[in-house]
Design an enzyme around this catalytic site. Structure first.
Site, PDB file in Angstrom:
ATOM      1  N   HIS A  52       3.266  -0.293   7.543  1.00 55.65           N
ATOM      2  CA  HIS A  52       3.635   0.946   6.853  1.00 55.65           C
ATOM      3  C   HIS A  52       3.630   0.731   5.333  1.00 55.65           C
ATOM      4  CE1 HIS A  52       6.191   4.554   6.035  1.00 55.65           C
ATOM      5  NE2 HIS A  52       6.648   3.773   5.075  1.00 55.65           N
ATOM      6  N   GLU A  53       4.240  -0.361   4.888  1.00 50.87           N
ATOM      7  CA  GLU A  53       4.286  -0.651   3.446  1.00 50.87           C
ATOM      8  C   GLU A  53       2.876  -0.860   2.881  1.00 50.87           C
ATOM      9  OE1 GLU A  53       6.928  -0.264   1.700  1.00 50.87           O
ATOM     10  OE2 GLU A  53       8.176   0.027   3.468  1.00 50.87           O
TER      11      GLU A  53
ATOM     12  N   HIS B   2       1.203   2.357   2.236  1.00 55.16           N
ATOM     13  CA  HIS B   2       1.528   2.955   0.932  1.00 55.16           C
ATOM     14  C   HIS B   2       0.598   2.415  -0.144  1.00 55.16           C
ATOM     15  CE1 HIS B   2       4.978   5.360   1.733  1.00 55.16           C
ATOM     16  NE2 HIS B   2       5.715   4.376   2.191  1.00 55.16           N
TER      17      HIS B   2
ATOM     18  N   GLU C 110       4.940   9.333   3.248  1.00 57.00           N
ATOM     19  CA  GLU C 110       5.545   8.574   4.350  1.00 57.00           C
ATOM     20  C   GLU C 110       4.769   8.799   5.645  1.00 57.00           C
ATOM     21  OE1 GLU C 110       7.690   6.228   4.045  1.00 57.00           O
ATOM     22  OE2 GLU C 110       7.888   6.671   1.913  1.00 57.00           O
TER      23      GLU C 110
HETATM   24 ZN   LIG Z   1       7.508   4.330   3.258  1.00 51.15          ZN
END
Ligand SMILES: [Zn+2]
Length: 423
Positions: free
Chosen positions: A276-277, A280, A354
């Site tokens: 997930h990071e 980003h 997100e």
């Molecule tokens: Zn996030």
């Protein structure tokens, strides 16, 4: 416009902001006891659920008291000409505008921090303690406070002094120089935050060799992400709550995992959080966020430059000698409805990002371990599973757990359908 009218507008903005906030909090609290959605039924067992209910309600009551106290004090400060008094006090020490501004903000910031400290003390050592979150000692709490104050005095003081100096040298054009300066400063801080600021409060150690590190490297290689720095931060010395984040730019970029995260999650769940990071980063969210906030800063500074010389800004606060620092206070409040709107927009964008990062993790790794890690993190921080829409819209930088789980499940079922069709 007369100074009196401007004064009443200021009071009106402060009150309206407070009321809107309280209405949203109230709406949110009305939904504390809503039934838990089916998808989240496995987050809490009965006992944990009751604990989470009590935690939410206690925090709600606490925020009513603190915000009530703050608004009463703020209004009193405005009504009893507090700014004029502090301005005069600062002028007693010096004739130099920069020194006066530094003393002026010093008194206000220290004053509000001191008044705020009993509340944060209560929050840490009574509420967080009661629910088993607090790990901080009283000594660490005060050492943190003092370090924080010193740091903001140094950084805030230098930044403020430079901005006023620009104003003295270039008049209304100060906004361009300030903008460039803040831009350079923001980039500098983004790059060096982890190596300059974080060590003042925490210890960061490179992630040790082993299964976790291997899995993380294997994944980042697969995702085409050059990862050189993975650090573990000792978040556990303050709280049991867990987190992970991405920081820095270019070769300075690093992923930071809380030690609490490593304790609470399984290896595949941590890799999912990391995916997930990395999402980003791959989707350029860090850079886009920086550009948006620089644009917002530039526009705000420009608008401020149109008003900074207006004596009304000082007169509205009953201050005789017009100055940059008083102008900044008045402008800050008059501008706050606009910055609220920009804030809403930024939160909206952040929630969109997100979803994108979740989608990245799902596509390049897997959705299920991310779901189970998000659920665990929610359980371990006793988070509210049924927030009100208005509260999410205004305050949430992340979608709700339910929204994220649905999004992560949604495509998984789509994928399943697709595969079944292929098969
Ligand atoms: Zn996030």
């Amino acid at each position: 416009m007369s100074p009196q009218i401007l004064f009443f507008i200021i009071i009106g903005i402060l009150l309206l902001d407070f009321i809107i906030d309280k209405v949203i909090d109230h709406l949110n609290a009305q939904h504390f006891d809503d039934p838990i959605p089916e998808e989240l039924a496995d987050v809490y067992n009965k006992e944990e659920y009751y604990k989470s209910q009590a935690y939410k309600k206690e925090n709600y009551r606490f925020s009513l008291v603190t915000s009530g106290f703050t608004i009463v004090l703020t209004l009193a400060f405005f009504i009893f000409k507090g700014f004029a008094w502090v301005d005069q006090f600062a002028r007693g020490f010096s004739d130099h505008e920069i020194t006066i501004a530094l003393i002026f903000f010093g008194v206000i910031v220290i004053g509000s921090n001191v008044l705020n400290t009993p509340f944060s003390y209560y929050h840490t050592f009574v509420i967080e303690e009661k629910y088993g979150f607090n790990r901080s000692s009283k000594r660490l709490f005060f050492v943190d406070k003092i370090k924080g104050w010193l740091l903001s005095a140094i950084i805030g003081g230098v930044v403020l002094a430079i901005i006023i100096w620009f104003y003295q040298k270039t008049g209304n054009l100060f906004w361009i120089y300030t903008w460039l300066f803040i831009g350079a400063f923001t980039i500098f801080m983004t790059v060096f935050y982890s190596s300059l600021i974080v060590p003042i409060f925490n210890k960061q150690t490179p992630l040790e060799d082993g299964e976790l590190k291997d899995s993380i490297y294997a994944f980042s290689k697969k995702a085409g992400f050059k990862l050189r720095n993975i650090f573990v931060i000792d978040g556990s010395k303050r709280s049991t709550k867990a987190n992970a984040y991405f920081s820095g730019l270019g070769p300075k970029k690093r992923i930071v995992l809380y030690d609490t995260l490593i304790n609470d999650l399984e290896t595949n769940e941590i890799v999912a959080v990391l995916a997930h990071e990395i999402g980003h980063y791959k989707k350029k969210h860090v850079v886009i966020n920086m550009i948006i906030s620089l644009l917002v800063t530039g526009i705000t500074l420009y608008i401020f430059s149109l008003f900074v010389n207006n004596k009304l800004l000082s007169q509205a606060l009953s201050v005789e000698i017009p100055s940059f620092h008083i102008g900044l206070i008045t402008f800050g409040i008059l501008y706050s409805p606009i910055s609220e709107v920009t804030g809403l927009l930024m939160n909206y964008i952040s929630r969109m990002f997100e979803y994108q990062a979740d989608d990245f993790a799902k596509m390049h790794y897997s959705g299920q371990p991310l779901i189970s890690s998000l659920k665990k993190l929610s359980r371990n921080s006793l988070s509210n599973l049924t927030p009100h829409k208005a509260n999410v819209f205004v305050h949430y930088s992340h979608p709700t757990l339910l929204q994220r789980v649905r999004n992560l499940n949604l495509d998984a079922s789509l994928n399943n359908k697709m595969t079944s069709r292929v098969i």
